[in-house]
Design an enzyme around this catalytic site. Structure first.
Site, PDB file in Angstrom:
ATOM      1  N   ARG A  39      -7.928  -0.735   1.085  1.00 60.48           N
ATOM      2  CA  ARG A  39      -8.445  -1.963   0.473  1.00 60.48           C
ATOM      3  C   ARG A  39      -8.883  -1.714  -0.968  1.00 60.48           C
ATOM      4  O   ARG A  39      -8.837  -2.610  -1.801  1.00 60.48           O
ATOM      5  CB  ARG A  39      -9.566  -2.539   1.348  1.00 60.48           C
ATOM      6  CG  ARG A  39     -10.702  -1.593   1.606  1.00 60.48           C
ATOM      7  CD  ARG A  39     -11.513  -1.979   2.845  1.00 60.48           C
ATOM      8  NE  ARG A  39     -10.865  -1.566   4.100  1.00 60.48           N
ATOM      9  CZ  ARG A  39     -11.372  -1.769   5.315  1.00 60.48           C
ATOM     10  NH1 ARG A  39     -12.519  -2.386   5.452  1.00 60.48           N
ATOM     11  NH2 ARG A  39     -10.711  -1.373   6.380  1.00 60.48           N
ATOM     12  N   LYS A  76     -10.537  12.536   8.195  1.00 62.88           N
ATOM     13  CA  LYS A  76      -9.967  12.159   9.492  1.00 62.88           C
ATOM     14  C   LYS A  76      -9.939  13.369  10.418  1.00 62.88           C
ATOM     15  O   LYS A  76      -9.880  14.500   9.945  1.00 62.88           O
ATOM     16  CB  LYS A  76      -8.525  11.668   9.294  1.00 62.88           C
ATOM     17  CG  LYS A  76      -8.411  10.308   8.678  1.00 62.88           C
ATOM     18  CD  LYS A  76      -6.964   9.844   8.653  1.00 62.88           C
ATOM     19  CE  LYS A  76      -6.838   8.475   8.024  1.00 62.88           C
ATOM     20  NZ  LYS A  76      -7.517   7.411   8.766  1.00 62.88           N
ATOM     21  N   ASP A 112      -2.966  10.082   3.485  1.00 61.79           N
ATOM     22  CA  ASP A 112      -4.351   9.660   3.698  1.00 61.79           C
ATOM     23  C   ASP A 112      -5.075  10.661   4.591  1.00 61.79           C
ATOM     24  O   ASP A 112      -4.963  10.597   5.818  1.00 61.79           O
ATOM     25  CB  ASP A 112      -4.379   8.265   4.329  1.00 61.79           C
ATOM     26  CG  ASP A 112      -5.802   7.767   4.566  1.00 61.79           C
ATOM     27  OD1 ASP A 112      -6.746   8.397   4.051  1.00 61.79           O
ATOM     28  OD2 ASP A 112      -5.952   6.730   5.252  1.00 61.79           O
ATOM     29  N   LYS A 145       0.861  -1.188   0.000  1.00 63.04           N
ATOM     30  CA  LYS A 145       0.000   0.000   0.000  1.00 63.04           C
ATOM     31  C   LYS A 145       0.896   1.236   0.000  1.00 63.04           C
ATOM     32  O   LYS A 145       1.638   1.462   0.960  1.00 63.04           O
ATOM     33  CB  LYS A 145      -0.913  -0.003   1.236  1.00 63.04           C
ATOM     34  CG  LYS A 145      -1.736   1.284   1.410  1.00 63.04           C
ATOM     35  CD  LYS A 145      -2.679   1.206   2.619  1.00 63.04           C
ATOM     36  CE  LYS A 145      -3.406   2.529   2.831  1.00 63.04           C
ATOM     37  NZ  LYS A 145      -4.262   2.532   4.044  1.00 63.04           N
TER      38      LYS A 145
HETATM   39  N1  BES Z   1      -4.430   4.339   6.828  1.00 63.08           N
HETATM   40  C1  BES Z   1      -5.595   4.112   7.614  1.00 63.08           C
HETATM   41  C2  BES Z   1      -5.342   3.140   8.765  1.00 63.08           C
HETATM   42  C3  BES Z   1      -4.537   3.669   9.926  1.00 63.08           C
HETATM   43  C4  BES Z   1      -5.123   4.489  10.865  1.00 63.08           C
HETATM   44  C5  BES Z   1      -3.251   3.268  10.097  1.00 63.08           C
HETATM   45  C6  BES Z   1      -4.392   4.930  11.948  1.00 63.08           C
HETATM   46  C7  BES Z   1      -2.512   3.697  11.190  1.00 63.08           C
HETATM   47  C8  BES Z   1      -3.078   4.532  12.116  1.00 63.08           C
HETATM   48  C9  BES Z   1      -6.707   3.509   6.754  1.00 63.08           C
HETATM   49  O1  BES Z   1      -6.760   3.973   5.460  1.00 63.08           O
HETATM   50  C10 BES Z   1      -8.001   3.870   7.411  1.00 63.08           C
HETATM   51  O2  BES Z   1      -8.290   5.037   7.467  1.00 63.08           O
HETATM   52  N2  BES Z   1      -8.733   2.886   7.881  1.00 63.08           N
HETATM   53  C11 BES Z   1      -9.956   3.115   8.535  1.00 63.08           C
HETATM   54  C12 BES Z   1     -10.922   2.043   8.120  1.00 63.08           C
HETATM   55  C13 BES Z   1     -12.320   2.255   8.610  1.00 63.08           C
HETATM   56  C14 BES Z   1     -12.929   3.474   7.963  1.00 63.08           C
HETATM   57  C15 BES Z   1     -13.143   1.027   8.306  1.00 63.08           C
HETATM   58  C16 BES Z   1      -9.699   3.060  10.052  1.00 63.08           C
HETATM   59  O3  BES Z   1      -8.921   2.231  10.501  1.00 63.08           O
HETATM   60  O4  BES Z   1     -10.268   3.889  10.760  1.00 63.08           O
HETATM   61 ZN    ZN Z   2      -5.018   4.629   4.662  1.00 64.48          ZN
HETATM   62 MN    MN Z   3      -7.878   5.738   5.301  1.00 62.84          MN
END
Ligand code: BES
Ligand code: ZN
Ligand code: MN
Length: 505
Positions: A357, A283, A276, A271
């Protein structure tokens, strides 16, 4: 810094620093005892006076120790002898490196590598000592101004020798040295790329670095797919994420094919989300800067390829990095949007922040279609839920092939870059059902729990035809605000073991 392996007596070393260990309760190691003997009890004296109690990770530098040829003797506390394990070995070596960095010594010989560890050999000792040392000496100053950079003092230490007990241990030590040097190079590259901020480390920049890698290593060939080529392949999921950003996406492919001609490659899929922000499902502001690390899975592909090219490992490996940003503009994904992936599976995007994903599913389909890999492993900072589950010690591991899971877990234990397996049971498939499309990109039922498993379950829909493993490195790819270079050592160890096993067959 240059590293060496030797076998010699501690009291005879003509160097700036000799490093020996002491356990607690004033119990010296063999090397410490030798120094103590030739110096008429110099070590016993400082221990008796209470300046060194052998606590794990403590250090004390002695000067002009009688009977030795070294300028300094460094004592390193090893803790309780019966508790001295792999973790303690790494801690002691890291402590020695930190203390060494504080001295003016230009060369050093360490006897910590003599210490026996259950089920490990001198190859392992030397390798782990080197990796622990490189971890301490790593710095990232690329983004400092000219003045700051001018004033940086390079480390004074130029030559670091790891001693082994017998001459017959030298070949094992040399192997450990070579492997760890290559791993450390890969780790440093992964850290550098991870630490670079999102405005500099863009998909285009990563593609450029991939071209550079191919220029440095004739064994690596690079192919960069741009947006138009991805459109032709029908990568609707990956491209939907990229639409929200002005930075053009790149699918970076790096081939290292030095194994048998007819053997299918191992595919490493990373990835490479260079920033992000979450998209429309934005976020929170706190710690959002850390989302520059969302490309660390991709960085680990760069690092692993670098290491195996350095080692000239006789394996076939293809690295694939899906690189894009997840931002917001008038074209960005909206909750409820439905896209069609390269596999033809339609996806309802219920949360634009579950973008990893979306880009990985198309990269995985590409790996399957283009390479029919013997094994496919993806690395991704996929879910915050994985951080909740495992913290920063273990990466989350998922696999549809128990033998592959076992091999990765073992490589993790061996290298100290550990993973822990979580389930991929079909029971979870229910949870990503969509009202309108084939699947949703987040759980629509089954509650809010098990987020790391839901992410893996989503990816599994695209990897049914492959022997596949997924490493969720959200908790391990960086700690504090620093990239860790994980899981490069795990992956290199896995490939080393694979190559060694083939040699036996
Ligand atoms: N890159 C993030 C995951 C992440 C978050 C890694 C914090 C390390 C620290 C990923 O793209 C993401 O935002 N995932 C979401 C998924 C959810 C919306 C189902 C998450 O983990 O909140
Ligand atoms: Zn991410
Ligand atoms: Mn994300």
């Amino acid at each position: 810094m240059e590293y060496f392996v030797k076998s010699g007596n501690p009291e005879k070393q003509r160097v700036a620093c000799v490093i020996v260990g002491v356990f607690d309760r004033r119990s010296p190691t063999d090397a410490a005892e030798t120094i103590d003997r030739v110096s008429d009890g110099a070590i016993a004296t400082v221990m008796r006076r209470g300046d060194m109690d052998g606590k794990l990770g403590s250090t004390l530098v002695l000067h002009n120790v009688a009977g030795t040829f070294a300028d300094r003797v460094m004592l390193v506390g090893l803790g309780k002898e019966r508790n001295f394990d792999e973790a303690a070995f790494r801690k002691a070596n890291a402590a020695a490196a930190r203390a060494l960095r504080q001295t003016g010594a230009i060369d050093a010989v360490s006897y910590l590598t003599h210490l026996p560890i259950k089920n490990r050999d001198f190859q392992w000792n030397v390798s782990q000592a080197l990796l622990a040392t490189e971890e301490v000496f790593y710095r990232f100053d690329e983004c400092r101004g000219a003045k700051f950079r001018e004033e940086i003092q390079p480390p004074k230490l130029e030559r670091y020798t790891f001693d082994v007990p017998r001459r017959s241990d030298l070949p094992a030590g040399e192997r450990g040295l070579a492997e760890a040097l290559a791993m450390a190079k890969g780790v440093a590259l992964a850290k550098d790329l991870g630490n670079l901020p999102g405005n500099l480390c863009t998909p285009t920049y990563l593609a450029e670095r991939a071209r550079q890698l191919a220029a440095q290593h004739s064994a690596i060939k690079t192919k960069i797919l741009d947006k138009a080529e991805m459109e032709k392949l029908g990568m609707g999921a990956l491209l939907s994420v990229a639409k929200g950003s002005s930075q053009p996406p790149k699918l970076i492919v790096m081939e290292y094919l030095k194994g048998p001609k007819n053997e299918k490659p191992v595919a490493l899929v990373g990835k490479g989300l260079t920033f992000d922000a979450g998209g429309i499902s934005i976020k929170p502001a706190a710690a959002m800067d850390e989302m520059k690390f969302d490309m660390c899975g991709g960085a680990s592909v760069f690092g692993t390829l670098t290491a195996i090219a350095e080692l000239k490992l006789p394996v076939n490996v293809v690295g694939i990095v899906a690189a894009t940003e997840n931002l917001i503009n008038g074209e960005a994904n909206k909750p409820g949007d439905i896209v069609t992936s390269m596999a033809g599976i339609t996806i309802e995007i219920l949360n634009t922040d579950a973008e990893g994903r979306l880009i990985l599913c198309d990269a995985l389909s590409y790996a399957e279609k283009e390479y029919e890999p013997s094994v496919c492993i993806d690395m991704a900072t996929l879910t915050g839920a994985c951080v909740v589950a495992l913290g920063s010690v273990a990466s989350g591991l998922f696999s549809n092939t128990p033998a592959l899971a076992r091999a990765l877990l073992a490589a993790g234990e061996q290298s100290g870059d550990r993973a822990w397996e979580l389930p991929l049971w079909p029971d979870y498939d229910e949870n990503i059902k969509s009202e309108f499309a084939d699947i949703a990109n987040i759980a629509t039922r089954g509650g809010n729990g098990g987020g790391a498993i839901i992410g893996a379950t989503f990816l599994h829909r695209f990897t049914r035809k492959m022997k596949w493993a997924h490493l969720d490195i959200a908790g391990t790819a960086w700690t504090g605000k620093k990239a860790s270079g994980r899981p490069v050592t795990l992956l290199v160890q896995y490939l080393l073991n694979m190559a060694a096993k083939k040699e036996q067959d």
